[in-house]
Design an enzyme around this catalytic site. Structure first.
Site, PDB file in Angstrom:
ATOM      1  N   PRO A  13      38.278  35.899  43.085  1.00 26.53           N
ATOM      2  CA  PRO A  13      38.335  37.075  42.211  1.00 26.53           C
ATOM      3  C   PRO A  13      39.782  37.470  41.959  1.00 26.53           C
ATOM      4  O   PRO A  13      40.585  37.554  42.895  1.00 26.53           O
ATOM      5  CB  PRO A  13      37.600  38.140  43.030  1.00 26.53           C
ATOM      6  N   GLU A  14      40.128  37.674  40.697  1.00 23.57           N
ATOM      7  CA  GLU A  14      41.475  38.094  40.343  1.00 23.57           C
ATOM      8  C   GLU A  14      41.452  39.586  40.008  1.00 23.57           C
ATOM      9  O   GLU A  14      40.423  40.246  40.174  1.00 23.57           O
ATOM     10  CB  GLU A  14      41.989  37.236  39.186  1.00 23.57           C
TER      11      GLU A  14
END
Length: 286
Positions: free
Chosen positions: A2-3
């Protein structure tokens, strides 16, 4: 992994679902997720009776603000939170469970068990080491062009490696690095100190725009990512190069190519962004 856009979307979902709730008890099924100096047992004990006031974000970190503690969480590769009724069977890979006083659970699941939780006294939350070292958020007000130029001028690393460095700018990961470099028409292997002022300004603006658009779309779902509300992100429909190997460039029609920069799969247009050959011979690739 996840960014920033995915973590921001999770934060918003958590605030909708659990802000205001009180923690009745905590179960930890994988002790290594709790970072020293806190033991798993102390972590569980300290959180009993604490109210979740709000959840903030810094870079890819989630920060739960409680009565006496700031609980910092990092999702790492595949961590996710779900909210369910207390008593429902645990899904596979459930490792930390916060039992809430309203008969719901906030559950943390992680296939790879890489996620981590830390506690800081609420009045010292700014002193959390990993967060102190983060670069600015990729927003117009915080991400200074002058500061960005100065940092790029001091390194010969490939520009993609530099913008993946969380000390340079917070929250940019592999997907959004590729998309930002494509938008700015900069080769991912170009040494950072060779970017001129115009290229640096374009790249800063591209990072800000790509991240903002991805946040608005709820992030990008490539494989398993879903937000806390169980929804997939929608930014994948707007991707120009990431995951598009051999597909036509939306700008010029040249097939998108894939290489490796800083040990990460990297997608780019060899016409719009230039050939990597010159940089493979002359400069480091990260």
């Amino acid at each position: 992994m996840p960014e920033l856009p995915e973590v921001e979307t999770v934060r918003r979902g958590l605030n909708q679902l659990v802000a205001g709730a009180t923690i009745k008890s905590v179960d930890v099924f994988w002790n290594r997720m709790i970072t020293p100096p806190f033991s798993s047992e102390r972590f569980q004990n300290e959180l009993v009776g604490e109210q979740i006031h709000t959840i903030e974000r810094r870079g890819k970190y989630l920060i739960f603000l409680l009565d006496h503690w700031a609980m910092v969480s990092h999702l790492r590769m595949e961590g996710k939170f779900t909210v369910t009724k207390t008593g429902e069977p645990y899904e596979k890979h459930t490792h930390v469970v916060f039992h809430l006083s309203d008969n719901r659970d906030l559950r943390y699941l992680d296939v790879r068990k890489f996620g981590r939780f830390s506690l800081m006294p609420i009045d010292k939350k700014e002193n959390y080491g990993p967060i102190q070292k983060l670069g600015p958020e990729p927003t117009t007000s915080q991400f200074s062009l002058e500061n960005f130029q100065e940092k790029l001028s001091r390194t010969q690393r490939a520009i993609k490696a530099v913008i993946l460095d969380q000390h340079i700018v917070a929250g940019v990961g592999n997907i959004y690095a590729d998309e930002s470099l494509f938008r700015a028409q900069i080769n991912p292997m170009k040494p950072a100190n060779q970017l001129n002022k115009g290229e640096t300004a374009r790249l800063r603006e591209a990072i800000i725009t790509v991240i903002a658009n991805a946040v608005e779309a709820g992030g990008t779902t490539i494989r398993t990512y879903k937000n806390t509300l169980g929804e997939a992100g929608k930014f994948q429909v707007a991707l120009n190069v990431y995951g598009k190997t051999n597909e036509d460039c939306p700008r010029c029609g040249t097939p998108i190519e894939k290489t490796k920069v800083a040990q990460r799969g990297t997608h780019y247009c060899p016409k719009c962004q230039g050939s990597i050959a010159r940089y493979e011979k002359k400069g480091p690739a990260g």
